[in-house]
Write an enzyme that holds these catalytic residues in place. Structure first.
Site, PDB file in Angstrom:
ATOM      1  N   ASN A  42     -13.643  30.903 -11.153  1.00  0.00           N
ATOM      2  CA  ASN A  42     -12.537  31.742 -10.257  1.00  0.00           C
ATOM      3  C   ASN A  42     -12.728  32.991 -10.348  1.00  0.00           C
ATOM      4  O   ASN A  42     -12.865  33.556 -11.717  1.00  0.00           O
ATOM      5  CB  ASN A  42     -11.117  31.093 -10.938  1.00  0.00           C
ATOM      6  CG  ASN A  42     -10.809  29.941 -10.227  1.00  0.00           C
ATOM      7  OD1 ASN A  42     -10.371  29.026 -11.176  1.00  0.00           O
ATOM      8  ND2 ASN A  42     -10.834  29.408  -9.195  1.00  0.00           N
ATOM      9  N   GLY A  43     -13.013  33.675  -9.370  1.00  0.00           N
ATOM     10  CA  GLY A  43     -12.897  35.184  -9.506  1.00  0.00           C
ATOM     11  C   GLY A  43     -14.566  35.643  -9.870  1.00  0.00           C
ATOM     12  O   GLY A  43     -14.732  36.995 -10.172  1.00  0.00           O
ATOM     13  N   GLY A  45     -16.540  36.057  -7.484  1.00  0.00           N
ATOM     14  CA  GLY A  45     -17.017  36.682  -6.113  1.00  0.00           C
ATOM     15  C   GLY A  45     -17.419  36.041  -5.069  1.00  0.00           C
ATOM     16  O   GLY A  45     -18.177  36.541  -4.196  1.00  0.00           O
ATOM     17  N   SER A  47     -15.852  34.298  -2.481  1.00  0.00           N
ATOM     18  CA  SER A  47     -15.250  34.602  -1.365  1.00  0.00           C
ATOM     19  C   SER A  47     -15.531  35.892  -0.837  1.00  0.00           C
ATOM     20  O   SER A  47     -15.917  36.486   0.359  1.00  0.00           O
ATOM     21  CB  SER A  47     -13.696  34.522  -1.627  1.00  0.00           C
ATOM     22  OG  SER A  47     -13.373  33.288  -1.900  1.00  0.00           O
ATOM     23  N   GLU A 166     -14.532  27.108   0.127  1.00  0.00           N
ATOM     24  CA  GLU A 166     -13.726  25.865  -0.201  1.00  0.00           C
ATOM     25  C   GLU A 166     -12.897  25.133   0.678  1.00  0.00           C
ATOM     26  O   GLU A 166     -11.424  25.007   0.405  1.00  0.00           O
ATOM     27  CB  GLU A 166     -12.779  26.631  -1.339  1.00  0.00           C
ATOM     28  CG  GLU A 166     -13.487  27.170  -2.810  1.00  0.00           C
ATOM     29  CD  GLU A 166     -12.587  27.847  -3.740  1.00  0.00           C
ATOM     30  OE1 GLU A 166     -11.607  26.949  -3.733  1.00  0.00           O
ATOM     31  OE2 GLU A 166     -12.812  28.595  -4.223  1.00  0.00           O
TER      32      GLU A 166
END
Ligand SMILES: Nc1ncnc2c1ncn2[C@@H]1O[C@H](COP(=O)(O)OP(=O)(O)OP(=O)(O)O)[C@@H](O)[C@H]1O
Ligand SMILES: Nc1ncnc2c1ncn2[C@@H]1O[C@H](COP(=O)(O)OP(=O)(O)OP(=O)(O)O)[C@@H](O)[C@H]1O
Ligand SMILES: [Mg+2]
Ligand SMILES: [Mg+2]
Lengths: 279, 265, 288
Positions: A42-43, A45, A47, A166
């Site tokens: 998560n986080g 990069g 997206s 996702e």
């Protein structure tokens, strides 16, 4: 088949001057007709990467070239024609008040004539098996159905690349399978390039190629076989090891001959079967 | 309570009213709003009531549902009624109890004005109950079309409205979810002292605001990704069709208007 | 605290054209200290059942017994707050409920609503933030400056700080990366063991259901289709697949082996360790 379609070079991006880099010096290619899985914690990069690709944000440094076009303010609309995106939350991308209105939305934006629109809306909905739901309102659809409508909306525009950010993560297993199966069929029948951002490693294992992101940087690039050789390292990257690989390792530990870390259960079963026949 | 609200809700069915062109429905509602003010006596108000109930019957929306959904409105109407009873002091006294006096004019006005208010609410509810939100928007956009020449942002307005309408159910659901989540953390929305109940709004509103903002942002991204860049050069998927029923219904309203003009005093 | 549902029925939007029967004839016993997993595909009524466990919804028929209290359709209920402190729910995407200026205040919000004083609430906030695997320094930050995964943990901490006897989880790990998912589930499991916390988990992950639960209930079209131990439930994979549900990877793998080899394992294995242990024997039988 190794025909490079998208070239991403030394890409860096920050959301805010004072913030850390959300992406840092990322370089890779996307090849025509492949299924590319992008994974990472998560986080990491992922997206951000997807949004840059489609010109929804512009890079601080580096460049993106899609099908020979260098991404810039001038070319962004042409590039968006080539890349369709499906996002995570089925609710927040449904623009129309009914299924058919939603699919038509993109076509309206492109000034397609009404006759042609009707044809394309129906075709697109047929190819995701939602033609029964023309007049349904979004809040009467399941998550999986909404995502298939979103895919139809993208398909109607006939892109050559489809990016799934996702797109299945908020769905139940059946909805997830429906959506992935839809994409698989489309990829086969329309020679599309698929980029799938996902936390589902079993799904990633079925991709042609994988990219692992870590803290805004490209950590590793390669075939699923290569990537899953990373083994315990994957866990420190916030990921996990898919079941068949775990199983292969476990069996090796028990001195049951297994030649490699298999990525699919079928392969592993197959090897166990043939090796035990030889014994 | 939220569940029984009927504002902005569309009840799909197959009725004459459902099949009408949204433009004619909008025009009728608009005209009705003016026509209501012609009435000024029992006959004319009676005609209005008959007309409205006729429309309601033709719409095939269950009466119980409509009136159940208007509970809140009834409270308002009763309030209006009482205001008139208390505040109008004209004409003969028809009822007296100590300091409390009811004047004939007060009663008359009370009844007429509440009735007017009620009929307006009812007719607009029929519009929204029988017309898909998107159709209302399309109708409006088409009716306001001429204003485009004056650089009035008709398209943007219509799009904004259709998105707002599209998100009403989603936001209602969200409100319900957040209320439940906060109730599970001990917030009481429907019992306890008034002060606490007012305070309970904060844990509801902030999350609702944050999530609406996030939705709006994601929606804007999704729209841009699908090639949206304003109204210029856009084509339309929906087409409105004006049929005989629409003309007929307009004529009916015209007949009513004439009737009202004749019988008003 | 024991909870039991007896022939519970729930209809949404009663007396409107939108009325909808969501669950019917649902009977489940949840004795104190159970870890129950609720599985079933979309719309089967799982979330509706959950909301009965702390009286957020009142059944339209049947009754719900929560500890000493009985909730039925008739009575106007008073004092539900006491129930809500004992039975806490972590909703799907619980980060959407955050609203305070600081993480600490947000975590204290629940306990203080239930009458805990500020000092004690803060002490609990420190305890809870560590339980969910975050650093205490985060307590003074705004919850809106955190990453998605951190927000999720803060929201969970806010529920843990209420010190419930029963914790109800509606898909608590959706959208998290694989490691985050495992860490959070392991944490709930540990709490369940250490504090003997009854835990009710709604999940789409058959892996999680089989790994953590001691009892699984399958919901199907608003009814309870079957209740049993993970072994009971997963020994009949065909039936689950027919209902549009999945089985854990291990079971799928075992099924494939059995099909290819043409004979069965001695038992259904639910963990990778189990199946590995059985494997030599299984392969040998083939040679004989
Ligand atoms: N709109 C935004 N404004 C500011 N920072 C952002 C924004 N979106 C993302 N970030 C930050 O950029 C970094 C990368 O985020 P990104 O959303 O690309 O991650 P991701 O890999 O998609 O994660 P996930 O798996 O949770 O979806 C994170 O540190 C995140 O906090
Ligand atoms: N507020 C509501 N109003 C009307 N119907 C509802 C409402 N909430 C749920 N339902 C309906 O009740 C049924 C059960 O829904 P529920 O949310 O309990 O399912 P679920 O098993 O939790 O599904 P999911 O896996 O998608 O979360 C569904 O048919 C749903 O459409
Ligand atoms: Mg992301
Ligand atoms: Mg649910």
């Amino acid at each position: 088949m190794k025909n490079s379609l998208v070239q991403i070079r030394n890409l860096s991006f920050k959301y805010d001057e004072n913030a850390d880099y959300a992406l840092k010096d990322v370089t890779f290619d996307i090849y025509e007709g492949e299924w590319l899985a992008i994974v990472g914690h998560n986080g990491s990069g992922k997206s951000t990467m997807a949004k840059l690709l489609n010109g929804l944000n512009f890079p601080k440094e580096g460049s993106i070239t899609v099908d020979g076009l260098l991404l810039s303010e001038e070319t962004v609309w042409d590039i968006r024609d080539k890349i369709g995106m499906v996002f995570q939350n089925p609710d927040n991308q449904f623009v129309g008040t009914t299924v058919q209105d939603d699919v038509a939305f993109g076509l309206e934006n492109h000034g397609i004539e009404r006759e042609e629109m009707i044809k394309r809306v129906h075709n697109a909905l047929e190819s995701v098996k939602m033609e029964q739901f023309l007049d349904q309102e979004p809040h009467h659809l399941s998550g999986g159905q909404k995502q298939r409508v979103a895919i139809a909306g993208v398909l109607a525009l006939r892109p050559n690349i489809i990016v799934l950010d996702e797109a299945t993560s908020m769905l139940d297993p059946r909805g997830r399978e429906e959506v992935l199966e839809t994409i698989r069929q489309l990829k086969a029948s329309q020679e599309m390039t698929v980029i799938s951002i996902t936390h589902d490693l079993e799904e990633a294992a079925k991709a042609d190629r994988m990219i692992v992101m870590n803290k805004g940087q490209l950590y590793r690039e390669g075939s699923p076989e290569d990537i899953f050789q990373l083994d315990e390292e994957l866990i420190s990257l916030g990921l996990d090891i898919p079941f068949p690989v775990k199983m292969s390792k476990m069996l090796k530990g028990l001195n049951i001959p297994v030649s490699k870390h298999h990525l699919s259960e079928e392969e592993l079963v197959e090897e166990l079967w043939t090796s035990h026949l030889k014994m | 309570m939220m569940e029984k609200m009927i504002f902005g809700r569309y009840v799909p069915a197959d009725s004459v009213i459902h099949r009408m062109d949204p433009r004619s429905k909008l025009i009728i509602v608009l005209l009705f709003v003016c026509v209501v003010f012609i009435a000024n006596n029992a006959i004319t108000y009676g005609a209005l009531v008959v007309y409205t109930l006729l429309m309601l019957a033709m719409s095939k929306v269950p009466m119980r549902f409509v009136f159940g959904g208007l509970k809140l409105v009834f409270i308002l109407i009763i309030f209006t009624f009482l205001m008139h009873i208390f505040l109008t002091r004209e004409g003969p006294i028809i009822f007296e109890l100590g300091w409390f006096k009811v004047y004939e004019e007060g009663l008359r006005q009370g009844i007429f004005i509440s009735l007017r208010f009620f009929l307006l609410i009812l007719i607009t509810s029929i519009l929204t109950l029988t017309t898909a939100p998107i159709a209302i928007t399309d109708g409006l956009e088409s009716l306001l079309g001429p204003l485009k020449k004056l650089k009035f942002p008709v398209h943007e307005l219509a799009l904004m409205m259709s998105i707002a309408l599209r998100f009403i159910p989603t936001l209602m659901e969200e409100t319900d979810k957040i209320m439940k989540a906060q109730s599970a953390r001990g917030v009481e929305f429907s019992s306890g002292p008034v002060k606490d109940r007012v305070m309970a709004i904060i844990p509801l509103l902030i999350p609702l605001f944050v999530s609406s903002f996030k939705r709006a942002e994601e929606l804007a991204t999704a729209m841009e990704a699908r090639g949206y860049r304003g109204g210029d050069g856009r084509t339309r998927y929906r087409k409105l069709v004006w049929s005989g029923i629409d003309t007929l219904m307009l004529l009916l309203l015209l007949a009513l208007t004439i009737l009202l003009i004749i019988f008003r005093t | 605290m024991d909870i039991s549902l007896k022939n519970v029925e729930y209809r949404y939007q009663v007396n409107t054209p939108f009325e909808r029967l969501a669950i019917q004839d649902v009977s489940i016993d949840i004795p104190s200290g159970t870890f129950l997993a609720l599985i079933g595909h979309t719309g089967s009524g799982k979330s509706t059942v959950l909301q009965h466990l702390n009286a957020l919804l009142k059944p339209t028929a049947g009754e719900v017994v929560i500890g000493e209290r009985t909730i039925t359709s008739e009575k106007k209920q008073k004092g539900l707050k006491a129930i809500r402190q004992k039975v806490a729910i972590v909703f799907q995407f619980p980060e959407h409920q955050l609203f305070e200026e600081t993480v600490e205040k947000d975590i204290c919000f629940g306990p203080m609503n239930f009458g805990v004083n500020e000092g004690e609430a803060k002490r609990r906030a420190h305890e809870a933030i560590k339980q969910v695997g975050l650093d205490e320094s985060i307590l003074q930050k705004s919850p809106f400056d955190l990453s998605g995964g951190q927000m999720r943990r803060v929201a969970i901490a806010g529920v843990l700080a209420m010190h419930p006897d029963v914790i109800v989880l509606d898909e608590p790990t959706a959208g998290l990366d694989p490691r985050g998912r495992k860490e959070i589930m392991d944490m709930f499991y540990q709490l369940h063991k250490e504090r003997n916390l009854s835990t009710i988990l709604v999940t789409h992950s058959m892996e999680d259901a089989s790994r953590y639960a001691d009892k699984i209930a399958i919901m199907h079209k608003g009814e309870v289709y079957k209740v049993g131990t993970p072994l009971d439930i997963f020994s009949d994979p065909e039936q689950l697949i027919k209902m549009g549900l999945d089985v854990p990877e291990v079971v799928k793998f075992q099924q494939k082996l059995e099909k290819t080899f043409g004979y069965k394992f001695a038992k259904t294995c639910l963990t990778i360790e189990e199946i590995s242990q059985e494997m030599p024997r299984f392969l040998k039988r083939g040679e004989a």
